[in-house]
Structures are given as structure tokens and as C-alpha cells.
Motif scaffolding. Sequence first.
Motif, short mmCIF file in Angstrom:
data_model
loop_
_atom_site.label_atom_id
_atom_site.label_comp_id
_atom_site.label_asym_id
_atom_site.label_seq_id
_atom_site.Cartn_x
_atom_site.Cartn_y
_atom_site.Cartn_z
N PHE A 151 0.83 -1.20 0.00
CA PHE A 151 0.00 0.00 0.00
C PHE A 151 0.86 1.26 0.00
O PHE A 151 1.68 1.45 0.92
N PRO A 152 0.71 2.14 -0.98
CA PRO A 152 1.41 3.43 -0.92
C PRO A 152 0.98 4.22 0.31
O PRO A 152 -0.21 4.26 0.65
N THR A 154 0.68 7.23 0.72
CA THR A 154 -0.21 8.35 0.39
C THR A 154 -1.68 7.98 0.51
O THR A 154 -2.54 8.86 0.53
N LEU A 155 -1.99 6.69 0.60
CA LEU A 155 -3.36 6.23 0.75
C LEU A 155 -3.82 6.21 2.20
O LEU A 155 -5.00 6.00 2.47
N ARG A 172 -8.98 6.59 -4.54
CA ARG A 172 -7.86 6.16 -5.38
C ARG A 172 -8.04 4.71 -5.84
O ARG A 172 -7.26 3.82 -5.51
N ASP A 174 -7.57 3.56 -8.69
CA ASP A 174 -6.47 3.15 -9.56
C ASP A 174 -5.35 2.46 -8.79
O ASP A 174 -4.71 1.52 -9.29
N GLN A 175 -5.11 2.89 -7.56
CA GLN A 175 -4.06 2.27 -6.75
C GLN A 175 -4.57 1.12 -5.89
O GLN A 175 -3.84 0.17 -5.64
N LEU A 176 -5.80 1.22 -5.44
CA LEU A 176 -6.33 0.19 -4.55
C LEU A 176 -6.81 -1.05 -5.30
O LEU A 176 -6.73 -2.17 -4.78
N ARG A 177 -7.30 -0.87 -6.52
CA ARG A 177 -7.85 -2.02 -7.25
C ARG A 177 -6.85 -3.17 -7.39
O ARG A 177 -7.19 -4.32 -7.08
#
Length: 314
Positions: A151-152, A154-155, A172, A174-177
Motif C-alpha cells: 500500500f502506498p 499516500t493512501l 484512489r 487506480d491504486q487500490l484495485r
Amino acid sequence: MSRTLPHRLALLAVLTALVLTGCSSTDNDDDDDDAAPAPSGPTASRGPGPASPGPSSSAPPAPSGSPSGPSPSPSGPGDQAAGRWKPQPGLAWQWQLDGRSDPSVDVPVYDIDGFENSAADVARLHRDGRKVICYVNVGAWEDFRPDKDAFPTTLFGKPNGWKGERWLDVRRIDQLRPIMERRFDMCRDKGFDAVEPDLVEAYGNDTGFPLTAEHQLAYNRMIAEIAHARGLSVGLKNDLPQIPQLEGAFDFAVNEECAQFGECEALSPFIKAGKAVFHVEYKGATSGFCPEARRLKLSSMMKNPELDTWRKPC
């Protein structure tokens, strides 16, 4: 502790706002002395689900499980509806999230932690004729999960009231999917029949992000889509205000404490659609909620907030 308790007031405020804008096992009912016994001993930091006591002394050590590598594309059509399990109203169930599953409860449905149970644990339950639901937290980062570094940062939002957890920025997608796809791959590969995604009502809480109901709807629909793409059924956990918009995308519901807060009628769209509502209460006695639960055809039981093996069904 129950997931509902730290954030109940915020969610009730959201539900009230929406209204104002137009928007089974068969035990006898018991009296107050049948309320769940208090768990003995100290409780450790949360693991899966609503609490994190240490593994049950009667259960074997919890196996480790981790989604790894890139997420393979699911085979077949995007929504494998034909082969998906579709739980019907009234099914009895067991919900155990305090470690490795104890298979001794004679019910047709088990809801257990996806990380702490192995493919062999799921297969054992299948041999007994049970369907098995994979608990996965999709709304908060957990510092005790094996994929925590995926997990980045930034999330990460504010702490959500559970040790080691922080809200995720569900805008987000796009990042979590891809992260959630790998988690659901894990559930599929272990042989689970369905997924219970937890914390899908972040918009009603103080997450540190300006989340709206529309952000949550988009995220929840994405969660349902990636479950279906893997041939898994998926349940809507709580999130009562969005049932009218989301019932069609989900195969069943999981609810905590609708009777305590006078909200069980809000789950009727699932029952009317022929979909199970798996429901628990943590306080009071079965005699206080079972009559209504039977009338509404809910799959209801009393549980300890730690979600250990103890249960008292309607």
C-alpha cells in the motif's frame, strides 16, 4: 469489539440525512441470562474482523497466508454469474474471525479470515458440505497483514480506532484495485466461495479524506466487480444508507446490530431479492431480536464482539 461501535453515530447521521432528502439454526428464544458470556483473559491487538484476541486455545496455530505476485487475469467472462454461489435467506451461519477456524459448529455457512486460514482449512469445511466466506478488510490498511508494504503511504488516512489500522483513501481506485485484486485472488485460490469485504462505509466516518457517498458507491461497486470476475459471491457489509443503490451489485448482506439500532427493515431489499442477510447482535438476549429476525427472514445470532467460536442462534 464490533466494527459498528466506534463509528455508529456518524453513520446514523448519514442515514438520517439521506432520509430527510428523500433520498438459522432454531434454538428457543432465551432471556437476558443467555447473553454472550464475557471473554476470559486479556484481549490482544486486533487481527481480523472486529477484534484481535489471540488464537483460541483449542485451535491450532494460525497459518500464514499472503497474496503474492502480480494478479492474473481471471478466466472466463468478467462476471461469472452462472457458477456463483447465491445464498438464500434463512441460512444458518458461523462467523469466526479470532484465528484459525474451528469446524465443529454444524451450520452450512462459515465466514472466516482469508489470511489466517489455509486452502486446507477451506477444503476441510467443504468436505463437511459447507460454503465458506473469505473475510478481507478493504477499507483500512492493517500493519499486521503480510501484504502491508503493497500500500502506498499516500493512501493512509487517520487511525480508525483499531490498533494498527488506518483508513484508506477509497477515491484512489487506480491504486487500490490491483491490491484488492491480489487479495481476492488469494481467496479464490484457497477455494473460498465468497468474500466479506469489511469497512465499506468510510464516507460516514472521519477518515482524513473528503469522501462522499458517490466515492463510496464507486469503490463498493468496484469491489463487487472484482469478486464476481473471480467467480466469488460478495456481501455488502453494513452500509445501510446505500442498500438501494448497491443491492443489485451484491449477492448477500452482512450486518452488525441492526436490531439494537432499529435498522433491520432497511435490509429488506436483499430478502425480497432472495438474498441472504447474515446478521449478528452483540448485546441483550436472543428473545429481544429473534422474533423480528424470523419475521424478516434474517440469518441471525448472538455473538461475542471478539467473534470467537461462541454463538447463540435464533
